[in-house]
Design an enzyme around this catalytic site. Structure first.
Site, PDB file in Angstrom:
ATOM      1  N   VAL A  46       0.839  -1.203   0.000  1.00 30.44           N
ATOM      2  CA  VAL A  46       0.000   0.000   0.000  1.00 30.44           C
ATOM      3  C   VAL A  46       0.876   1.255   0.000  1.00 30.44           C
ATOM      4  O   VAL A  46       0.559   2.248  -0.658  1.00 30.44           O
ATOM      5  CB  VAL A  46      -0.963   0.004   1.213  1.00 30.44           C
ATOM      6  CG1 VAL A  46      -1.762   1.300   1.277  1.00 30.44           C
ATOM      7  CG2 VAL A  46      -1.892  -1.198   1.161  1.00 30.44           C
ATOM      8  N   CYS A  47       1.975   1.210   0.712  1.00 28.52           N
ATOM      9  CA  CYS A  47       2.844   2.379   0.895  1.00 28.52           C
ATOM     10  C   CYS A  47       3.274   3.049  -0.412  1.00 28.52           C
ATOM     11  O   CYS A  47       3.214   4.279  -0.513  1.00 28.52           O
ATOM     12  CB  CYS A  47       4.067   2.006   1.721  1.00 28.52           C
ATOM     13  SG  CYS A  47       3.665   1.271   3.325  1.00 28.52           S
ATOM     14  N   PRO A  48       3.697   2.301  -1.447  1.00 32.05           N
ATOM     15  CA  PRO A  48       4.116   2.997  -2.664  1.00 32.05           C
ATOM     16  C   PRO A  48       2.984   3.760  -3.342  1.00 32.05           C
ATOM     17  O   PRO A  48       3.214   4.797  -3.961  1.00 32.05           O
ATOM     18  CB  PRO A  48       4.669   1.896  -3.571  1.00 32.05           C
ATOM     19  CG  PRO A  48       4.314   0.609  -2.955  1.00 32.05           C
ATOM     20  CD  PRO A  48       3.944   0.859  -1.522  1.00 32.05           C
ATOM     21  N   LEU A  51       2.778   7.016  -1.305  1.00 30.28           N
ATOM     22  CA  LEU A  51       3.927   7.895  -1.540  1.00 30.28           C
ATOM     23  C   LEU A  51       3.899   8.482  -2.946  1.00 30.28           C
ATOM     24  O   LEU A  51       4.276   9.642  -3.147  1.00 30.28           O
ATOM     25  CB  LEU A  51       5.236   7.152  -1.268  1.00 30.28           C
ATOM     26  CG  LEU A  51       5.463   6.774   0.192  1.00 30.28           C
ATOM     27  CD1 LEU A  51       6.746   5.961   0.341  1.00 30.28           C
ATOM     28  CD2 LEU A  51       5.494   7.989   1.096  1.00 30.28           C
TER      29      LEU A  51
END
Length: 187
Positions: A46-48, A51
């Site tokens: 999920v993080c990319p 970001l």
């Protein structure tokens, strides 16, 4: 216990930004609005997406006088490796703060002690270093950079116009509310 108006503690961490390593401290976060954007770990799923969306909206945050600091418990070396490897994360030009000692994650109360990772937390900090807005979501729930930008704008507006408040879905330029003394209890 609420973190609203909590002053962030002193800190000094390493950061990766635009191909370089540098130090970021509390002093760097003072004098302007800041978004501290915690995520669990580099090289995750999920993080990319989050970001990348922050990167796409970074100029809008900067136009509001707000610096974006993404934070995970990884080292600055891991941030660089992820930035170099991931097409999405490669778009990031804001400081990526390294928190392997968990100084920031503990101060913002998002550390998952057993895992050594941070919860997904977003904290809007005013120029005096006090938290004005925050949200923490479960690990599988990504956040919306445009909504975070709107919250920065609303927090700035309220700080600059203390006699006015922003209703639901408020956007810059829209009507605000001026609560009278009789309505204060209804806020």
């Amino acid at each position: 216990m609420s973190l609203i108006n909590k002053e962030i503690s002193d800190f000094t961490v390493q950061a990766y930004q635009n191909g370089d390593f540098h130090t970021v401290s509390k002093a760097d976060a003072l004098g302007h609005w800041s978004l501290f954007f915690f995520y669990p770990a580099d090289f995750t799923f999920v993080c990319p997406t989050e970001l990348e969306e922050l990167a796409e909206n970074y100029d809008a945050f900067k136009a509001e006088g707000c610096e974006v600091y993404s934070v995970s418990c990884d080292t600055h070396f891991v941030h660089k490796a992820w930035h170099d490897e991931s097409e999405r994360v490669g778009k990031v030009s804001h400081p990526m703060l390294a928190d392997p000692a968990h100084v920031l994650a503990r101060d913002f109360e998002v550390l998952i002690e057993d895992d050594g990772l941070a919860e997904r937390g977003a904290f809007i900090v005013d120029p005096e270093g006090r938290i004005q807005v925050y949200e923490v979501t479960a690990g599988g729930i990504g956040r919306n950079a445009k909504e975070l930008l709107r919250l920065v704008q609303a927090a700035k507006f309220v700080a600059e116009h203390g006699d006015q408040v922003c209703p639901a879905k408020w956007q810059p330029g829209a009507e605000t509310l001026r609560p009278s003394l009789d309505l204060v209890g209804q806020l």
